[in-house]
Design a protein around this motif. Structure first.
Motif, mmCIF file in Angstrom:
data_model
loop_
_atom_site.group_PDB
_atom_site.id
_atom_site.type_symbol
_atom_site.label_atom_id
_atom_site.label_comp_id
_atom_site.label_asym_id
_atom_site.label_seq_id
_atom_site.Cartn_x
_atom_site.Cartn_y
_atom_site.Cartn_z
ATOM 1 N N UNK A 73 30.610 -25.952 -22.596
ATOM 2 C CA UNK A 73 30.490 -24.823 -23.647
ATOM 3 C C UNK A 73 31.042 -23.607 -22.815
ATOM 4 N N UNK A 74 31.896 -22.852 -23.482
ATOM 5 C CA UNK A 74 32.590 -21.311 -23.136
ATOM 6 C C UNK A 74 31.533 -20.397 -23.091
ATOM 7 N N UNK A 75 31.663 -19.471 -22.188
ATOM 8 C CA UNK A 75 30.427 -18.409 -22.130
ATOM 9 C C UNK A 75 29.923 -17.722 -23.021
ATOM 10 N N UNK A 76 30.937 -17.511 -24.316
ATOM 11 C CA UNK A 76 30.615 -16.798 -25.464
ATOM 12 C C UNK A 76 29.993 -15.343 -25.143
ATOM 13 N N UNK A 77 28.610 -15.200 -25.418
ATOM 14 C CA UNK A 77 27.972 -13.854 -25.333
ATOM 15 C C UNK A 77 27.147 -13.981 -24.126
ATOM 16 N N UNK A 78 27.069 -15.084 -23.657
ATOM 17 C CA UNK A 78 26.098 -15.227 -22.542
ATOM 18 C C UNK A 78 24.867 -16.034 -22.770
ATOM 19 N N UNK A 79 24.696 -16.109 -24.205
ATOM 20 C CA UNK A 79 23.547 -16.629 -24.726
ATOM 21 C C UNK A 79 23.939 -17.896 -25.531
ATOM 22 N N UNK A 80 24.917 -18.168 -26.285
ATOM 23 C CA UNK A 80 25.357 -19.024 -26.761
ATOM 24 C C UNK A 80 27.203 -19.124 -26.720
ATOM 25 N N UNK A 81 27.622 -20.229 -26.751
ATOM 26 C CA UNK A 81 29.176 -20.148 -26.719
ATOM 27 C C UNK A 81 29.735 -21.372 -27.772
ATOM 28 N N UNK A 82 31.142 -21.842 -27.501
ATOM 29 C CA UNK A 82 31.586 -22.834 -28.352
ATOM 30 C C UNK A 82 31.697 -24.029 -27.658
ATOM 31 N N UNK A 83 31.576 -25.107 -28.208
ATOM 32 C CA UNK A 83 31.681 -26.518 -27.764
ATOM 33 C C UNK A 83 33.190 -26.879 -27.709
ATOM 34 N N UNK A 84 33.724 -26.920 -26.273
ATOM 35 C CA UNK A 84 35.026 -27.182 -26.170
ATOM 36 C C UNK A 84 35.259 -28.670 -25.285
ATOM 37 N N UNK A 85 34.221 -29.413 -25.367
ATOM 38 C CA UNK A 85 34.230 -30.740 -24.466
ATOM 39 C C UNK A 85 35.415 -31.589 -24.496
ATOM 40 N N UNK A 86 36.063 -31.696 -25.820
ATOM 41 C CA UNK A 86 37.266 -32.651 -25.883
ATOM 42 C C UNK A 86 38.613 -31.857 -25.229
ATOM 43 N N UNK A 87 38.387 -30.604 -25.096
ATOM 44 C CA UNK A 87 39.704 -29.812 -24.533
ATOM 45 C C UNK A 87 39.456 -29.981 -23.026
ATOM 46 N N UNK A 88 38.255 -29.747 -22.519
ATOM 47 C CA UNK A 88 37.814 -29.646 -21.022
ATOM 48 C C UNK A 88 38.241 -31.023 -20.490
#
Length: 667
Positions: free
Chosen positions: A132-147
């Motif tokens: 998950x990206x950092x986003x706003x610290x509370x929530x972020x984007x799921x980028x698992x396939x890319x990672x």
């Protein structure tokens, strides 16, 4: 050896070769031999699909398409770091740490601060399950396939690892890979990328993971988060992460004093330019995890860590003109339009001049030669003027007197640095800015609706305020530029879904001056409904914890305005959440209401987080530090001596873990 065993043996061998090459930088096989083995595995998996494994090294080539990245809430918040720019700042920070912990010997971990895109990866039973990206610290984007396409990220761990944990780090793009990517773009006549950091960040949001796999991204890890971790210090945690297969930079170093921290800083301030990737400072952390728990967090950052930023790079260029921007609150920001210049890896064309006082202080004039640096190496700013190169007949800058957008005379309140346009409801940038704030991620988070689209809707007469968004129809949106049927439907559906956003975020979204995220949460928790908040006086509001007179006046002024009241009534009628929904807990009570607790030490029956939740579930409040407002201190093993001394000085009742349980169970 049967087929399944053969496939697994090949996977294990290729994973080890990946680790040797990308983590240890010590390849034990040629690229050609590696490719031969990888192709053999690909063929075996193709012939025997029943043995498919999403964590196989063959899956690193990508190919998964992600059209919309799912937003995921972090199990543990990703905090920012407080920054320091001098060694005096670090001495002050250590003094603050000592005041909380008492006169104890503190060990520090020093790490380089990498300039990349923050990532949090979750591992369960030794397998990567989520990134998950950092986003706003509370929530972020799921980028698992890319990672998964990044070779230095282990898909399988080795050794004795916890059942579940998160590990945090930076996705970076080494200089060599960045330069190679740019050279390829130049050769085909395309515009090169501006800097490695932005390119790394942008790579994580590419829809085709096969494209991500082509980019030479790397992943440097620096922090493990979880329960019952098998180590007691941060530095030991870094070594465990290395043993499990993660790429943890070897530059990290233990320091037993601030003098040793300064030595680390001085060394890397000179030698950072020899590193294969960007670094802009040093992160200093209290090494003991127990002490980290004792120190806790502010609203934005851990008290046990601080970033020392290396001195910003400076360049000089010509100031071509000054323009003025109008923000959503009406604040005017003067902007310097510069002759383009390369600075800290990016082309800089503009810089903030902040306000009229700053322009007057530096005596900045059009056509001056100015020195520019990146404040914290992020935002460009003018720091000085080269008076020796000032043109003859140069005239001092006269600050504007009227709004550049609506021509209303500007006002400046006594004691404030900025000028304001008072035409709150008629000035286009203010109207658009309020709507852009309303739809933003931390507020209503309306999917399918971005800042440019808001401006497009306003400029085409479809919306005049954020309540108008809830009356938009697909057929109204379709004629707009770049709008197709699907995107128009997504926009309307996103607006409809925003009606589920909780009250505290709606309150933040309204854009009341001085009411940020934290204040909105406090007000929502205290008043429960918009109607109750609307009736509150300045005196009522200042009695709420951490609400000062400035915020209170701003809230009262907002609700006194008839247009604001009308808009809120409309939002209610559309079904937007205007009251707090209590999370039902069958064991919750109000027996601790009005009581403030401070939690310190290590506990047997509760984790610290569970203990704090129990306090809040039963109506109590958790304080971060002991003061005269503290009613109880719950003391566990290894409670900080400074906290114990302060509690005794203030004659605050100290409870053991069992005392607290007994308190909860009373009647």
């Amino acid at each position: 050896m049967d087929i399944q065993q053969k496939i697994q043996a090949l996977r294990d061998e290729l994973n080890q070769h990946n680790y040797n090459y990308y983590v240890l930088d010590n390849p034990t096989i040629s690229d050609f031999d590696f490719d031969v083995k990888l192709k053999a595995l690909q063929q075996l998996e193709k012939d025997h699909p029943e043995f498919f494994d999403e964590h196989s090294p063959t899956q690193r080539v990508g190919g998964m398409i992600t059209k919309n990245f799912e937003t995921v809430i972090h199990d543990s918040r990703m905090y920012s770091l407080d920054n320091s720019y001098s060694k005096e700042d670090l001495v002050e920070w250590e003094n603050r740490v000592q005041r909380v912990l008492g006169n104890v010997n503190i060990e520090y971990t020093c790490e380089l601060k990498y300039d990349g895109a923050s990532i949090s990866m979750t591992y369960e039973n030794g397998k990567l399950v989520r990134a998950i990206t950092r986003g706003d610290g509370f929530q972020g984007d799921n980028v698992t396939n890319n990672i998964k396409t990044i070779k230095s990220v282990p898909l399988h761990l080795k050794g004795d690892f916890p059942e579940k944990f998160d590990i945090r780090g930076e996705i970076i793009l080494p200089f060599a890979g960045f330069e190679k990517m740019n050279q390829e773009l130049i050769e085909i006549g395309e515009t090169p990328y501006s800097n490695p950091r932005n390119t790394a960040s942008g790579s994580l949001k590419l829809q085709d993971s096969a494209e991500v796999a082509k980019r030479p991204l790397d992943c440097l890890l620096y922090s493990i988060v979880g329960n019952k971790l098998p180590f007691k210090t941060h530095f030991d945690g870094l070594q465990h992460a290395r043993n499990w297969g993660f790429k943890v930079p070897k530059e990290a170093q233990l320091a037993t004093s601030l003098d040793e921290v300064f030595q680390f800083i001085d060394y890397w301030d000179t030698h950072r330019h020899n590193l294969p990737y960007e670094t802009d400072g040093v992160v200093i952390k209290v090494n003991s995890l127990h002490y980290q728990d004792e120190l806790g967090y502010t609203a934005k950052a851990p008290r046990w860590a601080i970033a020392y930023k290396f001195k910003a790079e400076q360049v000089f260029t010509r100031l071509n003109s000054i323009s003025y921007q109008v923000g959503r609150t009406g604040a005017i920001t003067p902007v310097a339009n510069l002759e383009p210049v390369q600075l800290a890896g990016t082309i800089v064309k503009r810089a903030s001049l902040h306000n009229a006082d700053q322009i007057e202080k530096l005596d900045i004039r059009v056509h001056d030669t100015v020195f520019v640096e990146k404040g914290g190496e992020i935002i460009p700013k003018i720091i000085a003027v080269d008076l020796s190169k000032r043109p003859e007949h140069s005239e001092p800058t006269k600050y504007i007197t009227h709004c550049p957008e609506c021509q209303t005379a500007l006002v400046r309140t006594l004691g404030e640095a900025q000028h304001y346009c008072p035409n709150f409801y008629g000035c286009p940038p203010q109207i658009i800015g309020r709507m852009q704030h309303f739809i933003s991620r931390k507020a209503m988070d309306i999917e399918g609706l971005g800042g440019e689209t808001v401006a497009l809707l306003f400029n085409n007469g479809l919306v005049q305020n954020y309540a108008d968004l809830y009356e938009l129809k697909v057929e109204q949106i379709l004629p707009l530029e770049r709008m197709a049927q699907k995107s128009a439907e997504n926009l309307v559906n996103g607006i409809e879904k925003s009606k589920e956003i909780p009250f505290e975020r709606v309150l933040f979204a309204l854009g009341i001056r001085f009411v940020g995220e934290t204040v909105a949460k406090k007000l929502a928790r205290h008043y429960k409904t918009i109607d109750a908040l609307e009736l509150a006086s300045v005196m009522d509001l200042v009695l709420v914890d951490e609400i000062g007179e400035r915020i209170a006046n701003s809230v009262v002024e907002f609700f006194e305005n008839q247009e604001n009241k009308f808009i809120i009534d409309r939002l209610k009628s559309y079904g937007v959440q205007m009251e707090a929904v209590s999370k039902t807990n069958p064991d919750a009570t109000e027996k601790l209401i009005g009581k403030t607790f401070v939690v310190s030490g290590v506990f047997e029956k509760y984790s610290r987080d569970d203990l704090k939740k129990a306090i809040e579930d039963n109506g109590g409040k958790v304080g971060s530090s002991i003061s005269s407002k503290t009613d109880f201190v719950i003391a566990g093993e290894n409670m900080g001596p400074a906290k114990l001394e302060k509690a005794n000085q203030l004659k605050i009742q100290i409870l053991s873990e069992d005392d607290f349980i007994k308190l909860l169970n009373e009647n």
